[in-house]
Design an enzyme around this catalytic site. Structure first.
Site, short mmCIF file in Angstrom:
data_model
loop_
_atom_site.label_atom_id
_atom_site.label_comp_id
_atom_site.label_asym_id
_atom_site.label_seq_id
_atom_site.Cartn_x
_atom_site.Cartn_y
_atom_site.Cartn_z
N GLY A 336 0.81 -1.20 0.00
CA GLY A 336 0.00 0.00 0.00
C GLY A 336 0.84 1.25 0.00
N ALA A 337 1.71 1.35 0.98
CA ALA A 337 2.64 2.47 1.08
C ALA A 337 3.75 2.08 2.03
CB ALA A 337 1.93 3.74 1.57
N MET A 338 4.92 2.69 1.85
CA MET A 338 6.07 2.38 2.68
C MET A 338 6.87 3.64 2.93
SD MET A 338 7.84 0.36 4.48
CE MET A 338 9.36 0.79 5.33
N GLU A 339 7.22 3.85 4.22
CA GLU A 339 7.77 5.12 4.69
C GLU A 339 9.27 5.27 4.52
OE1 GLU A 339 7.53 2.35 8.39
OE2 GLU A 339 6.32 2.77 6.61
N ASN A 340 9.87 4.66 3.50
CA ASN A 340 11.31 4.83 3.29
C ASN A 340 11.69 6.30 3.47
OD1 ASN A 340 11.38 2.05 2.11
ND2 ASN A 340 10.27 3.08 0.47
N HIS A 372 0.00 9.61 6.97
CA HIS A 372 0.48 8.47 7.77
C HIS A 372 1.95 8.20 7.48
CE1 HIS A 372 -0.04 4.38 9.66
NE2 HIS A 372 1.00 4.14 8.88
N GLU A 373 2.28 8.06 6.21
CA GLU A 373 3.66 7.73 5.86
C GLU A 373 4.61 8.87 6.19
OE1 GLU A 373 4.24 4.71 5.16
OE2 GLU A 373 2.13 4.21 4.94
N HIS A 376 5.63 8.94 9.73
CA HIS A 376 6.71 7.97 9.96
C HIS A 376 8.10 8.58 9.80
CE1 HIS A 376 4.98 4.09 10.72
NE2 HIS A 376 4.26 4.06 9.62
N GLU A 395 3.81 2.28 14.01
CA GLU A 395 2.54 2.24 13.28
C GLU A 395 1.40 2.89 14.05
OE1 GLU A 395 2.52 1.72 10.33
OE2 GLU A 395 4.33 0.57 9.93
#
Length: 689
Positions: A336-340, A372-373, A376, A395
């Site tokens: 879905g999404a990733m907070e790199n 949200h991301e 992070h 999270e």
């Protein structure tokens, strides 16, 4: 019972608009639609597949990484670019890794999987660039542990640094596996165009791209040289430098050095990306990327991301520490999404928005996921959980701050956003936490769990802390927490310690009149599952209501707990003569040193209504006796606007939770049989009925 639920929905007068899902009008057809629950379930499945490796077979804490220098060249189909025979969907890599020995050991142990490493291409040098020989049979791979082990033929010196060099090849995986993966889109002529990117938090992790210390507590700096087909765009955590043309259809780009960060946050991508950029008021370059044909639809994602980043930096008194923040939209991305850090990767529908044919709900969801991301970037990236048992610090925090960030960017939407949080986060968490088979403590030693408890209960508890401490005290504590643990790791004890310092500096006291210790307050909430039910007794003719508690689930169905399933409960109280909530505590039964009784409100006699847990500020359900219910129903009938939307939602959701009691069926009918009251509740609430 079926007729009851149908009638209940009708009585509630839900205003639910019919929404038709529409794909973006762009040069592609992508079948799947975003779904946050499914995406978190995918992360959990990926975690389950490698949980033993991540938890039970951790690498020994004797060596720490300092710097990764990675050079990588991915091979994937690009028109006009040739690659070596048999190398499609593979990559070449060379890694130089600087490490320090911090405890007695005779070897270097790193995580690795699906890498073709020839020990003949492994080198060790000491701090003075002197070669260090490898012992006979001292270079091997343990597939069960996913460990690559090198044993030198010398004694390793504590506090000395060593350089490990590897030359190897690896695989580019399907997007459902993670690691370095491929995805693609179809243009208007039906031609397929490929792109590659990384996902290291779940799936096969960073260890599938390079030998690494693949645990969140091993922070290091990353240096990347990326070789890719000329004409493509290369992205990573830091700003790219001008590409160098290698004159063979390939170019090379070097990226700036990252701050110290965990390996799962390292990321890069190559593809036919197009983008838009702006600089926010803090001076951060914000960019939004997709693929050709999507340029007209990137403005919303760009502006939303810039606003969230700027708000968080101001609120936390810690400006986003990287020079840029990329929002990269891909055709497929199961997480879905990733907070790199510095390059957040999304499934494209969260970033791309076409106002001409997409519903407002798509815009709301995109804003939610992006905030949200970007939360992070501080809670997870700048300060990272020391181990996955405290995943809620990452999270749960992001799930809470996604709403706060949106409220900061869209202040006119605060009432709507608050109602969405209560419906979709608090109520969802209460439902799952009330199911013994699905629940677990928020701090989960046998985790991590990418589930409703971690995300939604974690967020609900953080909201409860903020409501109890007050927003300004919470802000002070968080600013100190980030300052103390920046570029490092923390656990829930560190988090609560910072909040305790802020609370006591502001003179806050607990349920027994002592200086408030947030750990004593919150440990029972995060270390045991389930939640309390607060009983409100109004049988005292001349006195105020009396409050008591018991766990929602039977203790016999729950695992043993040192807190015996009681909690220090902050009860926010509102009544006929108060326009704001008043806090009173219910002490836990295990606190034998506290003799303070639950505070009564002497002005609340038998003729007046009261609402406990007003605005759903804390994580529990409320059960009134018939007297209390009667007063609330009477108040709703005479003055429906005296109770907020969240209060009405709470009364309904708590009633539904107690539906097995016949008296509550009667109460729910009467509660909503108020002709002058219409409830406009987030449509997702209907799905829970």
């Amino acid at each position: 019972m079926k007729h009851f639920f149908l009638l209940l929905v009708l009585l509630c007068n839900y205003a639910v608009s019919e929404v038709v899902n529409v794909e973006d009008q762009g040069p592609l057809l992508v079948p799947s639609q975003p779904n946050r629950a499914k995406e978190r379930a995918w992360r959990q499945r990926m975690r389950e597949s490698v949980k033993s490796t991540l938890q039970d077979q951790r690498i020994p804490p004797t060596v720490i990484p300092l710097d990764y220098y990675l050079r990588v060249q991915p091979y994937f189909p690009v028109p006009g670019v040739t690659m070596p025979d048999g190398r499609n969907m593979t990559f070449d890599a060379q890694l130089t890794l600087s490490v320090m020995v911090v405890a007695t050991t005779n070897n270097f142990t790193l995580d690795a999987v699906n890498l073709n490493i020839d020990c003949a291409n492994v080198r060790i040098t000491d701090n003075n660039a002197n070669p260090v020989n490898i012992a006979p049979n001292g270079c091997f791979y343990d597939p069960n542990l996913q460990h690559f082990i090198i044993i030198p033929n010398v004694i390793l010196i504590i506090n000395a640094t060593y350089i490990l060099t590897f030359k190897y090849t690896g695989l580019i995986n399907h997007y459902d596996v993670g690691g370095l993966f491929y995805t693609s889109y179809l243009d208007q002529n039906g031609a397929q165009h490929f792109m590659v990117a990384t996902h290291f938090e779940t799936g096969i992790h960073v260890r599938a791209v390079m030998p690494a210390f693949d645990e969140p507590s091993y922070k290091a700096q990353f240096h990347l040289n990326l070789i890719y087909p000329t004409g493509m765009t290369a992205l990573s955590n830091m700003l790219e430098r001008n590409p160098v043309d290698l004159h063979n259809g390939w170019s090379m780009t070097q990226f700036g050095t990252t701050p110290k960060m965990s390996s799962y946050l390292f990321a890069f991508a190559v593809g036919p990306f197009v983008g838009k950029s702006m600089t926010n008021p803090a001076g951060t370059i914000v960019r939004s990327w997709a693929w050709p044909g999507m340029e007209p639809y990137l403005d919303f994602g760009l502006n939303n991301a810039a606003g969230c980043l700027n708000y968080f930096g101001n609120y936390l008194n810690f400006t986003f520490p990287l020079p840029k923040s990329d929002q990269l939209a891909l055709p497929e991305f199961p997480a879905g999404a990733m907070e790199n850090w510095g390059i957040v990767i999304y499934k494209y529908q969260y970033v791309v928005f076409n106002a001409q044919n997409q519903p407002t709900s798509a815009k709301v969801l995109g804003s939610e996921v992006m905030c949200h991301e970007l939360a992070h970037q501080w809670f997870g990236d700048l300060v990272t959980t020391a181990w996955w048992d405290d995943l809620f610090l990452n999270e749960g925090s992001a799930n809470y701050w996604e709403t706060i960030g949106q409220e900061g960017v869209y202040p006119d939407q605060i009432p709507f956003l608050e109602s969405v949080f209560v419906s979709e986060t608090v109520f969802s968490a209460l439902r799952v936490d009330g199911n013994v088979g699905q629940s677990h403590p928020v701090v989960a030693p046998n985790g991590p769990f990418f589930d409703t408890i971690t995300y939604s209960k974690g967020a609900s508890l953080l909201r409860m802390i903020s409501n109890t401490l007050g927003a300004s005290v919470m802000q002070q504590g968080l600013q100190q927490y980030l300052k103390d643990h920046q570029y490092a790791n923390a656990n829930h004890e560190d988090y609560f310690r910072a909040l305790t310092t802020a609370a006591q500096a502001n003179g806050l006291t607990d349920w027994c009149g002592r200086p408030l210790n947030v750990s004593l307050f919150m440990d029972p909430w995060v270390l045991q599952q389930s939640f309390p039910v607060v009983f409100v007794n109004n049988s005292q003719l001349m006195g105020g209501s009396q409050l008591s508690q018991q766990p929602y689930n039977s203790i016999s169905s729950l695992p043993p707990s040192p807190y015996n399933y009681t909690w220090p409960i902050p009860v926010f109280y509102k009544s006929f003569n108060s326009s704001t909530s008043v806090l009173r505590w219910i002490p836990p039964s295990y606190d034998s040193g506290c003799t303070l009784k639950v505070k009564e409100m002497p002005e609340e006699k038998n003729l007046h209504w009261e609402l406990d847990n007003s605005e759903v500020k804390a994580f529990f359900r409320v059960q009134y006796d018939s007297v209390g219910w009667g007063r609330l129903i009477q108040q709703l009938q005479s003055n429906p606007s005296s109770l907020s939307l969240q209060a009405k939602m709470q009364l309904m959701d708590d009633s539904l939770a107690f539906i097995t009691q016949v008296s509550y069926i009667f109460i729910v009918f009467h509660l909503f049989d108020v002709s002058s009251t219409r409830l406009f509740v987030p449509p997702t609430a209907v799905l829970h009925l």
